[in-house]
Design a protein around this motif. Structure first.
Motif, PDB file in Angstrom:
ATOM      1  N   LEU A   1      34.802  -0.659  37.783  1.00 32.67           N
ATOM      2  CA  LEU A   1      33.750  -0.396  38.753  1.00 32.67           C
ATOM      3  C   LEU A   1      34.283  -0.672  40.157  1.00 32.67           C
ATOM      4  CD1 LEU A   1      30.552  -1.977  37.165  1.00 32.67           C
ATOM      5  CD2 LEU A   1      30.921   0.413  37.723  1.00 32.67           C
TER       6      LEU A   1
ATOM      7  N   THR B   1      25.263  -7.496  38.429  1.00 35.01           N
ATOM      8  CA  THR B   1      25.602  -6.285  37.694  1.00 35.01           C
ATOM      9  C   THR B   1      26.047  -6.615  36.285  1.00 35.01           C
ATOM     10  OG1 THR B   1      26.269  -5.210  39.746  1.00 35.01           O
ATOM     11  CG2 THR B   1      27.124  -4.280  37.718  1.00 35.01           C
TER      12      THR B   1
ATOM     13  N   VAL C   1      23.529   0.886  37.998  1.00 31.19           N
ATOM     14  CA  VAL C   1      24.909   0.721  37.553  1.00 31.19           C
ATOM     15  C   VAL C   1      24.993   0.618  36.030  1.00 31.19           C
ATOM     16  CG1 VAL C   1      26.899  -0.815  37.584  1.00 31.19           C
ATOM     17  CG2 VAL C   1      25.695  -0.308  39.691  1.00 31.19           C
TER      18      VAL C   1
END
Length: 270
Positions: free
Chosen positions: A8, A119, A85
């Motif tokens: 990411l 996240t 995400v």
């Protein structure tokens, strides 16, 4: 299918640290990198409150991804996802079947715990998958040679992720130490931790495996106490450790948020 690592990136410092770390990790795994940038433009995105969102245009994102890819020494593909995400990662995982999802941990020291949605938790909740979290402070991206695997001594299985975890440990040729944190030290502590891990087959091909027991009231404190002595901390995360309503109440979350070294989370199958 060739092995891949899903990285990411939001082009901030933490993402760069994670990318450097993953690039070195890709060599022994003979893996390619999949760079994923997720456009998160919803006003309801929790991380809007932490200032961690990139506001680059589509053109700037593609230029930045192309620039990153050109500078890498391993095969790489780049993608742009949209929305939350966790959902973008779940989609990429379903298509690329990576060995690991890799992400950087930004500086959260000035962010109240109530706003740290994180996240990593969102991904673990949505699509539990082996995840490597690299702190933004990591400057040395060399391969880890001393690995600390924390276990609670209870039985566990890694299910579909067992092969990936075993291959990673073998590829690193690292010295593995199994850690158990107990409120009061007992002679059986080391044996219980070792036996639980041995039964998974994780250590089958490793030449050096040590055991340690630390006395601490809180498991996270015991693990964090020893973490700086090692290059990588491995956590066996049971579903109860990341399905809680508040991230900062779980041991897994506490270590991810506070560890000074990279943390590899392996979801247990229960």
């Amino acid at each position: 299918m060739a092995t891949s690592l899903l990285i990411l990136t939001d082009f901030f410092q933490a993402a760069d640290a994670a990318l450097n770390y993953a690039t070195n990790l890709a060599a022994p795994l003979e893996a390619r990198l999949v760079l994923l940038h997720v456009r998160r433009d919803s006003v309801l995105d929790p991380e809007m409150f932490t200032g961690q969102l990139s506001n680059l245009s589509r053109e700037a994102i593609h230029l930045a991804l192309s620039s990153l890819a050109r500078d890498l020494s391993v095969p790489v593909v780049a993608e742009v996802g949209h929305g939350r995400v966790a959902f973008a990662v779940a989609d990429a995982v379903s298509r690329h079947h990576p060995a690991l999802v890799v992400l950087g941990r930004p500086d959260l020291t000035s962010t109240p715990d109530e706003l740290v949605t994180t996240t990593s938790l969102d991904i673990l909740r949505t699509a539990p998958y082996p995840m490597l979290v690299v702190p933004h402070t990591v400057r040395n991206s060399a391969l880890p040679r001393r690995v600390l695997l924390a276990t609670d001594g209870e039985e566990f299985t890694l299910g579909q992720f067992a092969g990936t975890a075993r291959r990673l440990l073998n590829a690193l040729r690292a010295e593995l130490t199994l850690l158990r944190v107990v409120p009061q030290e007992t002679p059986e502590a080391d044996t219980a931790a070792l036996d639980a891990v041995l039964r998974t087959g994780l250590t089958a091909d490793l030449s050096t495996v040590h055991t340690r027991t630390v006395t601490a009231e809180q498991p996270a404190e015991g693990i964090l106490q020893l973490a700086p002595e090692y290059d990588l901390v491995v956590l066996i995360a049971r579903r109860r450790s990341f399905l809680g309503q508040l991230f900062h109440r779980s041991v897994t979350a506490d270590i991810i948020r506070r560890s000074s070294v990279p943390v590899l989370v392996l979801p247990a199958q229960e």
